[in-house]
Design an enzyme around this catalytic site. Structure first.
Site, PDB file in Angstrom:
ATOM      1  N   HIS A   1     -13.591   0.856  10.276  1.00 30.30           N
ATOM      2  CA  HIS A   1     -12.856   1.533   9.200  1.00 30.30           C
ATOM      3  C   HIS A   1     -11.342   1.592   9.393  1.00 30.30           C
ATOM      4  O   HIS A   1     -10.593   1.324   8.460  1.00 30.30           O
ATOM      5  CB  HIS A   1     -13.407   2.947   9.079  1.00 30.30           C
ATOM      6  CG  HIS A   1     -12.853   3.743   7.938  1.00 30.30           C
ATOM      7  ND1 HIS A   1     -12.964   3.332   6.627  1.00 30.30           N
ATOM      8  CD2 HIS A   1     -12.190   4.930   7.913  1.00 30.30           C
ATOM      9  CE1 HIS A   1     -12.379   4.233   5.833  1.00 30.30           C
ATOM     10  NE2 HIS A   1     -11.891   5.194   6.597  1.00 30.30           N
TER      11      HIS A   1
ATOM     12  N   GLN B   1     -10.902   7.035  -0.701  1.00 28.30           N
ATOM     13  CA  GLN B   1     -11.745   7.900  -1.532  1.00 28.30           C
ATOM     14  C   GLN B   1     -11.420   9.376  -1.334  1.00 28.30           C
ATOM     15  O   GLN B   1     -10.992  10.075  -2.233  1.00 28.30           O
ATOM     16  CB  GLN B   1     -13.218   7.675  -1.175  1.00 28.30           C
ATOM     17  CG  GLN B   1     -13.756   6.339  -1.603  1.00 28.30           C
ATOM     18  CD  GLN B   1     -15.266   6.241  -1.388  1.00 28.30           C
ATOM     19  OE1 GLN B   1     -15.911   7.193  -0.958  1.00 28.30           O
ATOM     20  NE2 GLN B   1     -15.830   5.091  -1.696  1.00 28.30           N
TER      21      GLN B   1
ATOM     22  N   ARG C   1     -15.230  12.171  13.547  1.00 26.86           N
ATOM     23  CA  ARG C   1     -15.938  10.950  13.162  1.00 26.86           C
ATOM     24  C   ARG C   1     -16.608  10.206  14.290  1.00 26.86           C
ATOM     25  O   ARG C   1     -17.689   9.642  14.138  1.00 26.86           O
ATOM     26  CB  ARG C   1     -14.918   9.984  12.564  1.00 26.86           C
ATOM     27  CG  ARG C   1     -14.951  10.052  11.123  1.00 26.86           C
ATOM     28  CD  ARG C   1     -13.951   9.168  10.525  1.00 26.86           C
ATOM     29  NE  ARG C   1     -13.619   9.846   9.294  1.00 26.86           N
ATOM     30  CZ  ARG C   1     -12.732   9.452   8.455  1.00 26.86           C
ATOM     31  NH1 ARG C   1     -12.022   8.389   8.709  1.00 26.86           N
ATOM     32  NH2 ARG C   1     -12.523  10.122   7.357  1.00 26.86           N
TER      33      ARG C   1
ATOM     34  N   ARG D   1      -8.474   9.248  14.840  1.00 26.92           N
ATOM     35  CA  ARG D   1      -7.762   9.794  13.679  1.00 26.92           C
ATOM     36  C   ARG D   1      -8.605  10.818  12.933  1.00 26.92           C
ATOM     37  O   ARG D   1      -9.780  10.603  12.656  1.00 26.92           O
ATOM     38  CB  ARG D   1      -7.409   8.670  12.714  1.00 26.92           C
ATOM     39  CG  ARG D   1      -6.790   9.154  11.422  1.00 26.92           C
ATOM     40  CD  ARG D   1      -6.537   8.005  10.486  1.00 26.92           C
ATOM     41  NE  ARG D   1      -7.766   7.406  10.046  1.00 26.92           N
ATOM     42  CZ  ARG D   1      -8.322   7.594   8.846  1.00 26.92           C
ATOM     43  NH1 ARG D   1      -7.749   8.400   7.956  1.00 26.92           N
ATOM     44  NH2 ARG D   1      -9.424   6.992   8.515  1.00 26.92           N
TER      45      ARG D   1
ATOM     46  N   HIS E   1     -16.292   4.418  10.563  1.00 31.21           N
ATOM     47  CA  HIS E   1     -16.631   5.487   9.631  1.00 31.21           C
ATOM     48  C   HIS E   1     -18.140   5.692   9.663  1.00 31.21           C
ATOM     49  O   HIS E   1     -18.894   4.717   9.590  1.00 31.21           O
ATOM     50  CB  HIS E   1     -16.173   5.129   8.214  1.00 31.21           C
ATOM     51  CG  HIS E   1     -16.161   6.305   7.289  1.00 31.21           C
ATOM     52  ND1 HIS E   1     -17.323   6.890   6.821  1.00 31.21           N
ATOM     53  CD2 HIS E   1     -15.141   7.026   6.764  1.00 31.21           C
ATOM     54  CE1 HIS E   1     -17.005   7.911   6.039  1.00 31.21           C
ATOM     55  NE2 HIS E   1     -15.682   8.015   5.999  1.00 31.21           N
TER      56      HIS E   1
ATOM     57  N   GLU F   1     -13.074  17.965   5.271  1.00 27.62           N
ATOM     58  CA  GLU F   1     -13.656  16.757   5.855  1.00 27.62           C
ATOM     59  C   GLU F   1     -13.854  17.021   7.338  1.00 27.62           C
ATOM     60  O   GLU F   1     -13.381  18.030   7.867  1.00 27.62           O
ATOM     61  CB  GLU F   1     -12.729  15.548   5.652  1.00 27.62           C
ATOM     62  CG  GLU F   1     -12.845  14.922   4.281  1.00 27.62           C
ATOM     63  CD  GLU F   1     -11.952  13.709   4.105  1.00 27.62           C
ATOM     64  OE1 GLU F   1     -11.327  13.252   5.083  1.00 27.62           O
ATOM     65  OE2 GLU F   1     -11.872  13.210   2.967  1.00 27.62           O
TER      66      GLU F   1
ATOM     67  N   GLY G   1       0.847  -1.193   0.000  1.00 25.18           N
ATOM     68  CA  GLY G   1       0.000   0.000   0.000  1.00 25.18           C
ATOM     69  C   GLY G   1       0.878   1.236   0.000  1.00 25.18           C
ATOM     70  O   GLY G   1       2.081   1.177  -0.294  1.00 25.18           O
TER      71      GLY G   1
HETATM   72  P1  FAD Z   1      -2.744  -1.078   2.847  1.00 23.95           P
HETATM   73  O1  FAD Z   1      -2.917  -0.129   1.749  1.00 23.95           O
HETATM   74  O2  FAD Z   1      -3.969  -1.709   3.402  1.00 23.95           O
HETATM   75  O3  FAD Z   1      -1.778  -2.226   2.326  1.00 23.95           O
HETATM   76  C1  FAD Z   1      -1.517  -3.366   3.114  1.00 23.95           C
HETATM   77  C2  FAD Z   1      -0.618  -4.288   2.339  1.00 23.95           C
HETATM   78  O4  FAD Z   1      -0.139  -5.317   3.207  1.00 23.95           O
HETATM   79  C3  FAD Z   1      -1.300  -5.008   1.187  1.00 23.95           C
HETATM   80  O5  FAD Z   1      -0.401  -5.048   0.104  1.00 23.95           O
HETATM   81  C4  FAD Z   1      -1.509  -6.416   1.711  1.00 23.95           C
HETATM   82  O6  FAD Z   1      -1.520  -7.430   0.718  1.00 23.95           O
HETATM   83  C5  FAD Z   1      -0.260  -6.573   2.576  1.00 23.95           C
HETATM   84  N1  FAD Z   1      -0.343  -7.593   3.601  1.00 23.95           N
HETATM   85  C6  FAD Z   1      -1.163  -7.662   4.672  1.00 23.95           C
HETATM   86  N2  FAD Z   1      -0.887  -8.759   5.402  1.00 23.95           N
HETATM   87  C7  FAD Z   1       0.121  -9.400   4.767  1.00 23.95           C
HETATM   88  C8  FAD Z   1       0.844 -10.590   5.004  1.00 23.95           C
HETATM   89  N3  FAD Z   1       0.586 -11.398   6.043  1.00 23.95           N
HETATM   90  N4  FAD Z   1       1.812 -10.951   4.139  1.00 23.95           N
HETATM   91  C9  FAD Z   1       2.088 -10.197   3.058  1.00 23.95           C
HETATM   92  N5  FAD Z   1       1.436  -9.064   2.774  1.00 23.95           N
HETATM   93  C10 FAD Z   1       0.469  -8.671   3.625  1.00 23.95           C
HETATM   94  N6  FAD Z   1      -7.310   7.304   4.477  1.00 23.95           N
HETATM   95  C11 FAD Z   1      -7.073   8.565   4.088  1.00 23.95           C
HETATM   96  O7  FAD Z   1      -6.112   9.192   4.559  1.00 23.95           O
HETATM   97  N7  FAD Z   1      -7.874   9.158   3.160  1.00 23.95           N
HETATM   98  C12 FAD Z   1      -8.937   8.526   2.590  1.00 23.95           C
HETATM   99  O8  FAD Z   1      -9.613   9.087   1.745  1.00 23.95           O
HETATM  100  C13 FAD Z   1      -9.221   7.200   3.010  1.00 23.95           C
HETATM  101  N8  FAD Z   1     -10.281   6.530   2.495  1.00 23.95           N
HETATM  102  C14 FAD Z   1     -10.444   5.217   2.821  1.00 23.95           C
HETATM  103  C15 FAD Z   1     -11.465   4.496   2.198  1.00 23.95           C
HETATM  104  C16 FAD Z   1     -11.604   3.140   2.445  1.00 23.95           C
HETATM  105  C17 FAD Z   1     -12.706   2.364   1.771  1.00 23.95           C
HETATM  106  C18 FAD Z   1     -10.703   2.495   3.329  1.00 23.95           C
HETATM  107  C19 FAD Z   1     -10.817   1.029   3.593  1.00 23.95           C
HETATM  108  C20 FAD Z   1      -9.707   3.218   3.974  1.00 23.95           C
HETATM  109  C21 FAD Z   1      -9.569   4.576   3.722  1.00 23.95           C
HETATM  110  N9  FAD Z   1      -8.569   5.326   4.333  1.00 23.95           N
HETATM  111  C22 FAD Z   1      -8.347   6.613   3.948  1.00 23.95           C
HETATM  112  C23 FAD Z   1      -7.576   4.681   5.189  1.00 23.95           C
HETATM  113  C24 FAD Z   1      -6.315   4.431   4.356  1.00 23.95           C
HETATM  114  O9  FAD Z   1      -6.709   4.048   3.060  1.00 23.95           O
HETATM  115  C25 FAD Z   1      -5.453   3.350   4.967  1.00 23.95           C
HETATM  116  O10 FAD Z   1      -5.221   3.609   6.318  1.00 23.95           O
HETATM  117  C26 FAD Z   1      -4.103   3.296   4.240  1.00 23.95           C
HETATM  118  O11 FAD Z   1      -4.297   3.180   2.857  1.00 23.95           O
HETATM  119  C27 FAD Z   1      -3.300   2.140   4.752  1.00 23.95           C
HETATM  120  O12 FAD Z   1      -2.162   2.015   3.953  1.00 23.95           O
HETATM  121  P2  FAD Z   1      -1.119   0.879   4.279  1.00 23.95           P
HETATM  122  O13 FAD Z   1      -0.040   1.008   3.270  1.00 23.95           O
HETATM  123  O14 FAD Z   1      -0.771   0.916   5.707  1.00 23.95           O
HETATM  124  O15 FAD Z   1      -1.948  -0.491   4.076  1.00 23.95           O
HETATM  125  C1  SIN Z   2     -13.398   9.218   3.547  1.00 24.02           C
HETATM  126  O1  SIN Z   2     -13.154   9.496   2.377  1.00 24.02           O
HETATM  127  O2  SIN Z   2     -14.415   9.573   4.151  1.00 24.02           O
HETATM  128  C2  SIN Z   2     -12.391   8.423   4.295  1.00 24.02           C
HETATM  129  C3  SIN Z   2     -11.291   9.299   4.657  1.00 24.02           C
HETATM  130  C4  SIN Z   2     -10.409   8.635   5.667  1.00 24.02           C
HETATM  131  O3  SIN Z   2     -10.684   7.545   6.125  1.00 24.02           O
HETATM  132  O4  SIN Z   2      -9.421   9.265   6.023  1.00 24.02           O
END
Ligand code: FAD
Ligand code: SIN
Length: 569
Positions: free
Chosen positions: A362, A72, A301, A397, A255, A139, A38
């Site tokens: 969320h 989003q 939130r 958050r 959320h 937001e 991610g």
């Molecule tokens: P992720 O993007 O979740 O990536 C996790 C990675 O770890 C993936 O590649 C997965 O395959 C890997 N992984 C997990 N477990 C293992 C394992 N055991 N072995 C190998 N790989 C593994 N935040 C904002 O700031 N703004 C927004 O607008 C927003 N909108 C959101 C909307 C939705 C629908 C959701 C669900 C969340 C939203 N959030 C938002 C929160 C934000 O998207 C996440 O907190 C952030 O993207 C997390 O990033 P990350 O890199 O930590 O994890």
């Molecule tokens: C949203 O777009 O409402 C989600 C934003 C976030 O989780 O930070």
């Protein structure tokens, strides 16, 4: 206070999930192993590669599947003409309800404008105004319009696309999809890589000079969640087994607005819809946030989610309604193409009728304790993104601060990991070592209906460790989780679905235990039986390690540092 449940069952919480002998497994070698693809993992991978390190990124599904691609609303940064990092920091601290680490907030929020530059350089195309400036929206909890977005309401998809394309510019970065990290390899006080399982070939050891944990959140622990299937808390459980403490695990964010129609899953309706003027009403059309908080629909939130749950109860309804009928439908379609398409698909005419919504699980606020650079207490291991707890978010958050945190701390973790790798390589310290681990199981369950257990766990967390909590439900949740751990962890699983379920049970235990013990309400943690915030007793972080969980001993208490004067909720 002794936690409920039968202590004896928790001996099943072991330091490794599966038996292995390193000498008998295939090996790989890399400077930096990044677990997760991610925003946090890819930012770390890019920074490490830019610093000259060889990087291996592994992800348990396809690289693009994770919360990042589903984000989003956008990413927060104080770059507007009327904005300043100090205002963004103030809003973050206000939402964090007294548990933000003020210095960490200032540091990470201060780095936001530079993080945006890095993302733009990496190829992210944020939406712009006709004059060419970044388009900014508001937001909940933000006192200024400071959320950058892309493709209207598909910000995460654009960020993930750009970062995945950018890593292909580096031959030094290799990727492994469908590769599940089972356990970290801590040896003599430092992390030497991880035991992984690859689809089609089974277990392997990845030896790494530095490892970055970026595994995302744990929404799949709940019956209703916005999160993708990957969010099973694996990194949290791995870190715990490696001896690291998890902090602030009672703080899980719900959320307020996900679409509530049968068959739609729990698709998020971004807060930005409220930021652009949509309001929340009950079935009689009453704007129920009136009088609850001065910011009404744009209150933090936790405030909005609780008001919705209360209103659903009072009006005997399964949902409330997001009313955007007063907004220009042409603007709405252009600004929110994804949500418009979703409404069309489910026959919701947003221009003439309100959208049915309710809160769902969320965001994991707590996580692996790190400093603002992602460093953990285990040498050679960094954690970043949603699996980490830097102290930025406090007890709640602020929206759009998580993509930001992933970008800032991910880069820092990658840079630091590359420095360590270089110094170990220069010292010639690259040998693999013999590690053997045997899991001794006592239970001889012929078969475990995992789907059944998973659903029971999700329902328990949803009802008893959800938006509103109470000692009775929390006690019941703890007793159930401990019973399930007693037999489901005391067996050796052989595939990712089994290991992920064991991880979920482990993380659920920490969450329920932390929520049960915090006898106050603060931020995202709301106790019906202790509805007040109690700064005298509870203005502190709590961190659980494996030992504290196994023997019921009290967790570590860490006071809040810095100049955080506390938020309002
Ligand atoms: P992720 O993007 O979740 O990536 C996790 C990675 O770890 C993936 O590649 C997965 O395959 C890997 N992984 C997990 N477990 C293992 C394992 N055991 N072995 C190998 N790989 C593994 N935040 C904002 O700031 N703004 C927004 O607008 C927003 N909108 C959101 C909307 C939705 C629908 C959701 C669900 C969340 C939203 N959030 C938002 C929160 C934000 O998207 C996440 O907190 C952030 O993207 C997390 O990033 P990350 O890199 O930590 O994890
Ligand atoms: C949203 O777009 O409402 C989600 C934003 C976030 O989780 O930070």
């Amino acid at each position: 206070m002794r936690p409920p449940g039968a202590r004896g069952r928790l001996v099943a919480l072991r330091s490794k999930l599966t038996s292995f002998a390193s000498g008998e497994l295939p090996h790989r070698f890399t400077d930096v192993l990044v677990i997760g693809s991610g925003i946090a993992g890819l930012s770390a991978a890019l920074a490490a590669a830019e610093a000259g390190a060889r990087v291996l990124v592994c992800a348990k599904a396809q690289l693009s599947l994770g919360s990042t691609a589903w984000a989003q609303g956008g990413i927060a940064a104080a770059i507007g003409p009327d904005d300043r990092p100090a205002l963004h920091a103030r809003d973050t601290i206000e939402a964090g309800a007294g548990l933000c680490e003020a210095e960490v907030v200032e540091d990470i929020i201060g780095a936001a404008p530079e993080a945006i530059e890095h993302l733009v350089t990496a190829g992210v195309r944020f939406d712009r105004t006709p004059g060419g400036r970044f388009a900014l929206t508001r937001e909940g909890g933000h006192s200024r319009a400071r959320i950058l977005h892309a493709d209207g309401d598909q910000t995460g998809r654009e960020i993930e696309r750009a970062l995945l394309e950018r890593i292909t510019d580096f031959e030094r970065i290799r990727t492994l999809e469908h590769t599940f990290a089972i356990d970290l390899l801590p040896v003599d006080g430092s992390c030497r890589g991880a035991l992984v399982w690859r689809e089609g070939s089974g277990c392997e050891i990845v030896w790494a000079h530095a490892t970055v944990l970026a595994t995302g959140g744990a929404g799949q622990l709940f019956r209703e969640t916005t999160n993708p299937s990957t969010a099973t808390g694996d990194g949290l459980a791995m870190a715990l087994r490696a001896g690291l403490p998890l902090r602030d695990m009672e703080f899980y964010q719900f959320h307020p607005t996900t679409l509530y129609v049968a068959g739609a899953g729990r698709a998020l309706i971004t807060e930005a819809v409220r930021g652009e003027g949509a309001i929340l009403v009950d079935r009689s059309g009453r704007r129920f946030l009136e009088g609850v908080h001065p910011l009404r629909e744009l209150a933090p939130r936790d405030v909005v989610a609780r008001a919705i749950v209360r209103t659903m109860r009072e009006t005997d309804d399964t949902q409330v309604y997001l009313d955007a009928t007063h907004l220009d439908p042409i603007f709405f379609r252009r600004r929110f193409p994804h949500i418009s398409a979703l409404c069309d698909a489910f026959d919701i005419d947003f221009a003439h009728e309100p959208i049915p919504v309710r809160p769902t699980a969320h965001y994991m606020i707590g996580g692996v304790v790190t400093d603002p650079n992602g460093a953990t207490a285990l040498a050679g291991l960094w954690a970043c993104g949603e699996c980490a707890s830097t102290g930025l978010h406090g007890a709640n958050r602020l929206g759009s601060n998580s993509l930001l945190e992933g970008a800032v701390v991910g880069r820092r973790a990658g840079q630091a990991a590359a420095v360590r790798a270089r110094s170990l390589r220069e010292r010639g310290d690259t040998r693999p070592i013999e590690i053997e681990h045997e899991v001794v199981s006592h239970h001889r369950l012929p078969q475990l209906d995992r789907t059944d257990l998973q659903r029971s766990l999700q329902a328990t967390l949803w009802y008893d460790v959800g938006v509103e909590r109470h000692a009775t439900g929390l006690r019941q949740a703890l007793e159930r989780i401990e019973r399930w751990i007693g037999y489901a962890l005391d067996r050796e699983e052989r595939d990712p679905a089994g290991w992920a379920l064991q991880n979920q049970l482990t993380v659920a235990l920490v969450m329920a235990r932390a929520a049960w013990e915090r006898t106050e309400s603060r931020g995202a943690h709301f106790r019906l039986d202790f509805p007040q915030r109690d700064d005298e007793r509870w203005r502190l972080h709590r961190a659980f390690d494996l030992e504290a969980l196994r023997d019921g001993a009290p967790p570590r208490e860490v006071s809040v540092q810095g100049r955080d004067e506390g938020g309002a909720s």
